[in-house]
Design a protein around this motif. Sequence first.
Motif, PDB file in Angstrom:
ATOM      1  N   ASN A   3      -4.269   7.887  -5.580  1.00 48.42           N
ATOM      2  CA  ASN A   3      -5.434   7.077  -5.217  1.00 48.42           C
ATOM      3  C   ASN A   3      -6.078   6.501  -6.461  1.00 48.42           C
ATOM      4  O   ASN A   3      -5.894   7.005  -7.562  1.00 48.42           O
ATOM      5  CB  ASN A   3      -6.462   7.914  -4.453  1.00 48.42           C
ATOM      6  CG  ASN A   3      -5.953   8.383  -3.112  1.00 48.42           C
ATOM      7  OD1 ASN A   3      -5.720   9.569  -2.918  1.00 48.42           O
ATOM      8  ND2 ASN A   3      -5.760   7.471  -2.175  1.00 48.42           N
ATOM      9  N   HIS A  15      -6.800   3.774   1.382  1.00 54.12           N
ATOM     10  CA  HIS A  15      -5.746   3.213   0.547  1.00 54.12           C
ATOM     11  C   HIS A  15      -4.870   4.314  -0.022  1.00 54.12           C
ATOM     12  O   HIS A  15      -5.217   5.500   0.017  1.00 54.12           O
ATOM     13  CB  HIS A  15      -6.340   2.399  -0.596  1.00 54.12           C
ATOM     14  CG  HIS A  15      -6.755   3.237  -1.773  1.00 54.12           C
ATOM     15  ND1 HIS A  15      -7.892   4.033  -1.784  1.00 54.12           N
ATOM     16  CD2 HIS A  15      -6.157   3.453  -2.980  1.00 54.12           C
ATOM     17  CE1 HIS A  15      -7.988   4.670  -2.937  1.00 54.12           C
ATOM     18  NE2 HIS A  15      -6.939   4.342  -3.677  1.00 54.12           N
ATOM     19  N   LEU A 113      -4.282  -3.635  -5.205  1.00 51.62           N
ATOM     20  CA  LEU A 113      -5.065  -3.539  -3.976  1.00 51.62           C
ATOM     21  C   LEU A 113      -6.493  -4.010  -4.258  1.00 51.62           C
ATOM     22  O   LEU A 113      -7.052  -3.711  -5.320  1.00 51.62           O
ATOM     23  CB  LEU A 113      -5.073  -2.099  -3.461  1.00 51.62           C
ATOM     24  CG  LEU A 113      -3.697  -1.485  -3.169  1.00 51.62           C
ATOM     25  CD1 LEU A 113      -3.852  -0.053  -2.683  1.00 51.62           C
ATOM     26  CD2 LEU A 113      -2.917  -2.320  -2.162  1.00 51.62           C
ATOM     27  N   ALA A 124      -3.953  -7.274  -0.769  1.00 57.79           N
ATOM     28  CA  ALA A 124      -2.881  -6.568  -1.464  1.00 57.79           C
ATOM     29  C   ALA A 124      -1.944  -7.603  -2.058  1.00 57.79           C
ATOM     30  O   ALA A 124      -1.585  -8.572  -1.379  1.00 57.79           O
ATOM     31  CB  ALA A 124      -2.123  -5.645  -0.507  1.00 57.79           C
ATOM     32  N   ILE A 252      -3.447  -0.626   1.866  1.00 55.06           N
ATOM     33  CA  ILE A 252      -4.901  -0.626   1.993  1.00 55.06           C
ATOM     34  C   ILE A 252      -5.255  -1.059   3.408  1.00 55.06           C
ATOM     35  O   ILE A 252      -4.587  -1.913   3.999  1.00 55.06           O
ATOM     36  CB  ILE A 252      -5.573  -1.536   0.936  1.00 55.06           C
ATOM     37  CG1 ILE A 252      -7.088  -1.356   0.952  1.00 55.06           C
ATOM     38  CG2 ILE A 252      -5.182  -3.004   1.116  1.00 55.06           C
ATOM     39  CD1 ILE A 252      -7.794  -1.931  -0.268  1.00 55.06           C
TER      40      ILE A 252
END
Length: 261
Positions: A3, A15, A113, A124, A252
């Motif tokens: 992440n 995401h 993202l 994205a 995402i």
Amino acid sequence: MLNSPALTELEGIMHGFLTRRDGVSEGLYSSLNCGFGADEARENVHENRRRALDRIGCPSAQLVTGYQIHSAKVEIVTSPWKCPEEAPEVDALVTKEPGIALGIMTADCVPVLFADATAGVIGAAHAGWQGAFKGVTDNTIEAMESIGASRSNIHCAIGPCIAQTSYEVGAEFAHRFFEANESNMGYFIPSSREGRFLFNLRKYVGDRLKASGVKQVSISRNDTYAEEELFFSYRRSCHRKEADYGRGLSVIALEKNVTED
């Protein structure tokens, strides 16, 4: 799964940058290959994508990915396509629709993202050197603005990609960037081999994002080429003369329509 700190704290935004682990693929694709372009059973890819959505916390979302062609083209997604063959030939996707997860496939290129949580707009982008050079990240931001985002509110996350130490290129490649802007030579250092250079694609993409006026840019330091246990790598597969390679997925999604809170 990895992440980004740029996106983790944003309300309503889900995401993840998926690693190659914990999927159902075997052999060269072991094990979380999420690309339909790979030469393996489609049911494996569907199952891997299902697992990916589950991991980022939106198992009921509809995942969409484009047919990536190393362009700067962007698609505004209002509804998911029914099958991979219907995917548009683009390298970036944006949406303001909750329930749609935007996915990018990479195997050394830069996944980016984007999220404006205030406006409820996400994006994205697949930024290989060609797409990055042509302005795919700039076009993504502009597309997000066209459906309500403000670039001063956009948080951007660069995921795992090939590092400079692993990305050797020729003089003609470097000259292309130098011709566009002399300052671009700062992204190249000499290789140990005469007439060759090492290109910092990650920094090039990051600097273009920072120059665009977005609020925040977070940059992963993972090297897809060197970290074989975690990531697929097109360049590594070429150096080993392997028949094919897996594709990693970055996703995402809007957890809910934040604009209606």
